[in-house]
Structures are given as structure tokens and as C-alpha cells.
Write an enzyme that holds these catalytic residues in place. Structure first.
Site, PDB file in Angstrom:
ATOM      1  N   ASP A  18      27.620  51.711  75.216  1.00 35.46           N
ATOM      2  CA  ASP A  18      28.283  52.272  76.392  1.00 35.46           C
ATOM      3  C   ASP A  18      27.344  52.033  77.576  1.00 35.46           C
ATOM      4  O   ASP A  18      26.128  52.009  77.404  1.00 35.46           O
ATOM      5  CB  ASP A  18      28.516  53.771  76.186  1.00 35.46           C
ATOM      6  CG  ASP A  18      29.026  54.452  77.440  1.00 35.46           C
ATOM      7  OD1 ASP A  18      30.058  54.008  77.957  1.00 35.46           O
ATOM      8  OD2 ASP A  18      28.382  55.411  77.896  1.00 35.46           O
TER       9      ASP A  18
ATOM     10  N   ASP B 152      33.406  58.558  74.071  1.00 29.14           N
ATOM     11  CA  ASP B 152      32.838  57.574  73.147  1.00 29.14           C
ATOM     12  C   ASP B 152      33.085  57.959  71.690  1.00 29.14           C
ATOM     13  O   ASP B 152      32.889  57.137  70.798  1.00 29.14           O
ATOM     14  CB  ASP B 152      31.320  57.436  73.368  1.00 29.14           C
ATOM     15  CG  ASP B 152      30.983  56.884  74.742  1.00 29.14           C
ATOM     16  OD1 ASP B 152      31.728  56.013  75.214  1.00 29.14           O
ATOM     17  OD2 ASP B 152      29.994  57.337  75.332  1.00 29.14           O
TER      18      ASP B 152
END
Length: 685
Positions: free
Chosen positions: A361, A562
């Protein structure tokens, strides 16, 4: 969590450790008692007397009965753990190591007892005594190894202080047990004391030593409004902390639970070892019985055939095999915890050595999630220093991330920041204030379009196309210049990516940011691929797409959005400073929020698997060679393996497995060489 439940949890943790310590002490005590009693048993053994030429000297009426009495104490006292273990295994219908040991010593004792009381044959009392001695010392050493590997839990628990200084409404303090603290209580933490539990600083500023918790040796500074972790050591100033988490909700309690679960969790290799041990048990029983029958058929005396059977059953014990994987698991988990790598799923951790790609990420993982000034563009006669100074003067009163980036940059460059007055925020567009008699505005491109302010700057347009966030500085409505900011790439991200590429792993990035921003960061970090403008609900789909390329993939993230991607990946890695949801979904948690630790996961996983394989090979190869020797395959050439020698060989193999597992500590030194960060010795290692 209520106090009674908290006490129960803590009692269960300490009880588990205390029970293990008592078992170690019990094996040690039984070993020394049995060893002392074994000396006269050996002296009274006819075979030993014959070897020493003392048969006539040491012979006396009733010697056989005395030897039987001493051997009986050794059998029932020293052999009790194995006899009880056999009963337990049979009840669970899972015969294994204890069953084999108990059968071997029981057969030897019962047969020798009949011989001692008149039946024709040969006694095995000295073999019985030495076998039990060797098995006891083997168990003692092994259990100490397990305790040493699991010591991380005890040391983590010790980090928490027992008492705290709770503040009363009148400002006075009272000494209370940490277990009595509740949410919203306020505690006073004096210099040098440990933070009693997780909380938020409401008064004071100090440096905290969190090295025992996070592995970072450098003290961190904390002030009002910032969170603190229970167990951290306060520096040189007193703090007032408002309690936010207690009991098993605290950071340290969660770390302890993660380490405990990881050490107790099973892995695919461990399942393989368990199946092999069951087969080995069946082989031992079958070969042992077959050996007895075969030698009897070949016309050998019963005591000879029985000795061969006992030797086979002793030497075939799957002791080393049963410990081959659990010991490595315990050591690697403790090593990982000491490096700030908290393993939540052993099977997923094992897969780390096979990874082909790692997807990071962007915000908060590869980047800091904060803005930094990259370039200043002058649109008139004003200098860069003047533009930055005026912008910082306006933004000094704002808490926006862009404002903080501009002010911090001006301070780093030691630019004089003028005092601003009459500050006004322009919602969604920027801010304005009066500086040196002029109205200074720091605004977005949207504000310029709204106010129909036209300007032409190829440089500012280029910066915007590169994904930079561009704000404009106006003086009395006239453009002075533009400031381009970008998300700050973590310095350690470049090193992390270089290490992964060196290991042959592809590195990718996943972000919800615009294409230009993602492209800029990907180019700066030289990533293999990136995915931009990805909605939170689509992140798991992108991970699935990477897996469909035939790649085994890890996902590294820190946010709630996430979590689905972490679950979808072959290995989910959560940044420890991230959200609870991400941490709970991940297979491994990085306490230090450092992307370089991803390569450490891969290194440790590879070393751990290698040790498991080495131990399994040793345990199985040893049995493949030892069983035929125990059965007497070399008897025609005059070589016989006595039961006591079989016990020694078996125990040596177990110690080799235990030592080999402890040698995994070399992986720690390799990680140290790869990691330039200063470290202190911590209790978790």
C-alpha cells in the site's frame, strides 16, 4: 474487561509458565534420584562385575534381590512420567513416544523381575536403569530448550509494572494495582518508571524508551495528546496519562497473545512430522514384535530375542522426530518477536520463502502519509525564500497536512517566518491572513478558477502532471508563486525494495491516489508495477489479479481498507502502527512500521524452513540406520547394539535436533548485518 477476568487471564499465563517450570524441575529431580540409585544397580550387575573382574569380591547372598529392589524404585519413580504418558496416549488413541518408552522399560522390568525370583533367564536391570536415566536427562534437556525458546513470553509479561500512581479528583495520588485501573483513569508516571498501561498523555512531555516493545533503540519524544504504550520506560519528565486500554486490550497483551498463539500454532511441516511419528510408532511395534519372533524362530534364547526387541523399541522412539519442528517453531517465533515481527499464522509465514511478489500500500507504508515541499516556483519578482516565508506565516495557524509541510520546510531552511494576523480558513480551498499589511492567501487551483484568476506557468503545470500537489501564494489577489508538495517517501522504502529485488521478488504498489501521483512514486522507487485509483473495495481484486499471473504474493498495508487485500494475499503483512482491523486480518505484523522488515520475514522464513527440513532428515535418517542395527542385522559379524546403547544413541539424536534448532539464532546475526538500524539487547530476544 472486568478485573476478575483480567486476573484469570494473567493467572492462566503465569500458570502455564509455572507448570512448565515445575515439569522441568520434576524431570531434573527424578533424573538425579534415579542416577544415584543406578550406581549400586550397575555395581551389582553380573555383567559389569565380570567386566571389572570383581564378581567374587562383590557377590553376596541376596544381591539379586537388592538389585531388584533398587531397580523397582527406579522403574516406578524414574519411569513414572513415561508410564503415565503411555496411559494418556492410549486413552487418546494416539500412541507415540511415551508408549514406546514405557513398553520398552516395562517389558525389561517385568521379565527381569521374573528372572530375579527364579525363572531361568537374564536380568536387564542395569539396562533398565541406564535407559530410564538417559530418557530422563534427555527430556530434561529438551524441556529446558523449549522453555528457553518460549522465554519471550515471560520477558514480555515482566515488562508490565505491578502498580500505578492513580490520580484522585483532588489531585492526590494513590498506589493501586495495575489490574485495578479502568478506562478514563488518570495515572502519574514519574521519571524512570514504566508506563502502567496504554493511554494518552494529558499533561507533560518526555522521552520514552520503547525498545523492549518495538525493538527501536532510539528514545521517542511524546507530548500532550499523543499515545503511549504500557511497558515503555519514561524519561526525565513526569507525565500524566489517561488510561485508554487495560488488561488484554493493551498493545503488550496483544503482542503476548500473538507470540503465544504462534508458538502453539501448527505448520504444514509440523503436520508432516506428526504423521511420520505415527508411522514410526507402528513400525516400532511391528518391527519389535517381528524381531522377537524371528530370533525365536532362528533358535536363539528368549532373553536374546527379548533384548533385541527392547533395543528396537527404545531406538525407534520418535522423540527427535516429534521435536524436530516444534523446537524450530519456538525458536523462530522468539527470534521474530525480538525483531518486531509478530507471527499470527505459522503456515502463511512458512509460505513467505516462496513469495514471487510483494504489493505495498502507498500511503503510510511506502510513504509517510505527510506532505513535503518539493519545489517552489516564482511567478513574479518575489524570491523563493519570500514566497515560502509568507506561505509559512499564513499556514502557521493551520493544522492541515499541507500547512504543516510548508511550515516545516521553512523552518528547515531557516527562513524567517513573519507574524500573521486575522487568519481565516477558506473551506476546501486554502487559507488567508494579514502579513506585513498585505492579505496573503495560500490556495488551491480550484480557488483560482473560482476567482477567475488566470496565470500561465509551464513549470507549475508540469509539477501538477507529475502528481505533485500544487498550491498558489497570492498577495492582495496577485499571484506571487506556487509551492509543489508531495507525499514523503520513507527513506527506508528504497532499501526495502532493493533488498526484495535482490532476492528475486517483484515489488508493486497499490493506491487510491491519482494516476500521476502513483506514477511519480513508482518511478522514484523503481517499482516493477503499480495500481492507481483503486477503490477500497477493489484492492482485493487487484491482489487476485496478481495471483492469477501465477505469482505467490504478499500484501503489505496499514488501513481498514487494506484488510480484504491482506486476507486475499498468500501472506498478509500489517504495519504495526496501522488499524486494529488490518492487524487482526494479517498473518504477520511489523511492530516497527518499517518496510525493510518484509525482507526480514522472507529471510527468517527461509532459515526456519531449512532448519525444519534438516531436523526431519536427521530424525528419519537416524531411524533408518538404527532400527536394523537394533534388530541385530549385523549379529552374524559379531556386532550387537545393547538396549542402553540404543537409549544413548536415541537421546543423542534428540539433543542434536535441539541444538540444531537453537542454531537458528544465526539467522538473527544475518538480519543484524542486513539492518543498519542501531539496536539494543532486548528481553524479547
Amino acid at each position: 474487561m472486568d478485573h476478575e477476568h483480567q486476573h484469570a487471564e494473567q493467572g492462566e499465563q503465569h500458570g502455564h509458565q509455572g507448570h512448565h517450570a515445575k515439569m522441568v524441575a520434576d524431570f531434573r529431580r527424578r533424573f538425579w534420584v534415579s542416577l544415584i540409585l543406578s550406581i549400586p544397580v550397575l555395581v551389582l550387575a553380573p555383567m559389569i562385575q565380570g567386566l571389572l573382574g570383581l564378581r567374587q569380591t562383590l557377590a553376596f547372598p541376596g544381591a539379586g534381590y537388592l538389585q531388584w529392589a533398587l531397580a523397582s524404585v527406579i522403574f516406578f519413580y524414574g519411569g513414572w512420567p513415561f508410564l503415565a504418558g503411555m496411559v494418556r496416549e492410549i486413552r487418546q488413541r494416539n500412541p507415540g513416544m511415551m508408549t514406546l518408552i514405557a513398553l520398552a522399560v516395562a517389558v525389561a522390568y517385568v521379565y527381569s523381575s521374573f528372572v530375579a525370583f527364579g525363572i531361568q533367564g537374564k536380568v536387564f536391570f542395569w539396562e533398565l536403569a541406564t535407559l530410564i536415566d538417559v530418557m530422563l536427562v534427555g527430556h530434561w534437556i529438551e524441556m529446558r530448550s523449549v522453555m528457553g525458546a518460549s522465554g519471550a513470553l515471560e520477558e514480555l509479561v515482566k515488562l508490565m509494572p505491578a502498580q500505578a500512581h492513580r490520580l484522585a479528583e483532588d489531585g492526590s495520588t494513590e498506589e493501586v494495582l495495575v489490574s485495578e485501573l479502568t478506562g478514563d483513569d488518570r495515572v502519574r508516571v514519574k521519571p524512570g518508571e514504566k508506563i502502567p498501561t496504554d493511554g494518552v498523555i494529558v499533561e507533560g512531555r518526555s522521552t520514552l524508551n520503547e525498545s523492549m516493545l518495538t525493538g527501536e533503540s532510539k528514545p521517542v519524544e511524546r507530548g500532550e495528546g499523543e499515545q503511549v504504550i504500557g511497558g515503555a520506560i519514561n524519561g526525565d519528565s513526569a507525565l500524566t496519562v489517561e488510561v485508554t486500554r487495560t488488561g488484554d486490550e493493551t498493545y503488550l497483551a496483544r503482542v503476548v497473545e500473538m507470540v503465544r498463539r504462534a508458538q502453539e500454532s501448527r505448520s504444514r511441516t509440523q503436520d508432516l512430522a506428526t504423521r511420520a511419528a505415527r508411522w514410526l510408532t507402528a513400525i516400532a511395534l511391528g518391527v519389535g514384535g517381528g524381531t522377537l519372533a524371528l530370533w525365536l524362530v532362528l533358535g536363539r534364547p528368549f532373553e536374546y530375542a527379548l533384548e533385541r526387541m527392547v533395543t528396537v523399541m527404545v531406538i525407534t522412539c520418535p522423540h527427535a522426530l516429534g521435536l524436530a519442528v516444534p523446537l524450530v517453531v519456538a525458536v523462530s517465533t522468539a527470534l521474530a518477536a525480538g525483531r518486531g515481527l509478530l507471527i499470527r499464522d505459522r503456515a502463511a509465514f512458512e509460505r513467505a520463502r516462496l513469495l514471487d511478489a510483494v504489493v505495498f500500500d502507498k500511503t503510510g507504508t511506502l510513504t509517510r502519509g505527510s506532505f513535503e515541499v518539493r519545489e517552489v516556483v516564482a511567478l513574479g519578482e518575489a524570491s523563493e525564500e519570500e514566497i515560502l516565508g509568507l506561505a509559512a506565516g499564513v499556514e502557521a495557524s493551520s493544522e492541515h497536512s499541507i500547512a504543516r509541510g510548508i511550515v516545516e520546510h521553512a523552518r528547515r531552511r531557516e527562513i524567517a517566518v513573519p507574524q500573521a494576523g486575522d487568519f481565516t480558513a477558506i473551506p476546501g480551498k486554502g487559507a488567508r491572513a494579514e502579513v506585513d499589511g498585505r492579505v496573503i492567501e495560500v490556495v488551491s487551483p480550484g480557488y483560482l478558477a473560482e476567482q477567475e484568476i488566470e496565470l500561465e506557468s509551464d513549470q507549475a503545470a508540469r509539477l501538477a502532471e507529475e502528481g505533485k500537489t500544487v498550491v498558489y501564494v497570492l498577495a492582495d489577489g496577485a499571484p506571487l508563486g506556487a509551492v509543489a508538495l508531495g507525499d514523503v517517501v520513507r527513506p527506508e522504502s528504497r532499501e526495502a525494495i532493493a533488498r526484495l529485488k535482490e532476492a528475486g521478488v517483484q515489488v508493486m504498489m497499490l493506491t487510491g491516489d491519482a494516476e500521476a501521483v502513483a506514477r511519480s512514486v513508482a518511478a522514484e522507487l523503481e517499482l516493477d508495477d503499480y495500481f492507481a485509483e483503486v477503490l477500497p473495495e477493489d484492492k482485493a481484486d487487484r491482489i487476485r489479479q496478481v495471483r492469477e499471473r501465477g505469482l505467490r504474493v504478499a500484501m503489505v498495508g496499514d488501513g481498514v481498507n487494506d484488510a480484504p487485500a491482506l486476507a486475499e494475499a498468500d501472506l498478509g503483512v500489517a504495519i504495526g502502527a496501522g488499524t486494529d482491523v488490518a492487524v487482526e486480518t494479517a498473518d504477520v505484523v511489523l511492530v516497527r512500521s518499517d518496510p525493510r522488515d518484509v525482507s526480514a520475514i522472507i529471510t527468517l522464513a527461509a532459515k526456519t524452513h531449512a532448519k525444519m527440513v534438516q531436523n526431519l532428515w536427521w530424525a528419519t535418517a537416524y531411524n533408518a540406520i538404527a532400527i536394523p542395527l537394533a534388530a541385530g542385522v549385523l549379529a552374524p559379524v559379531g556386532f550387537l547394539l545393547p538396549p542402553a546403547a540404543g537409549a544413548v544413541v536415541m537421546s543423542v539424536s534428540t539433543v542434536v535436533v535441539a541444538v540444531n534448532a537453537r542454531l537458528l539464532g544465526r539467522a538473527e546475526r544475518e538480519l543484524e548485518r542486513d539492518d543498519p538500524r542501531p539496536r539494543e539487547a532486548t528481553a524479547t530476544t
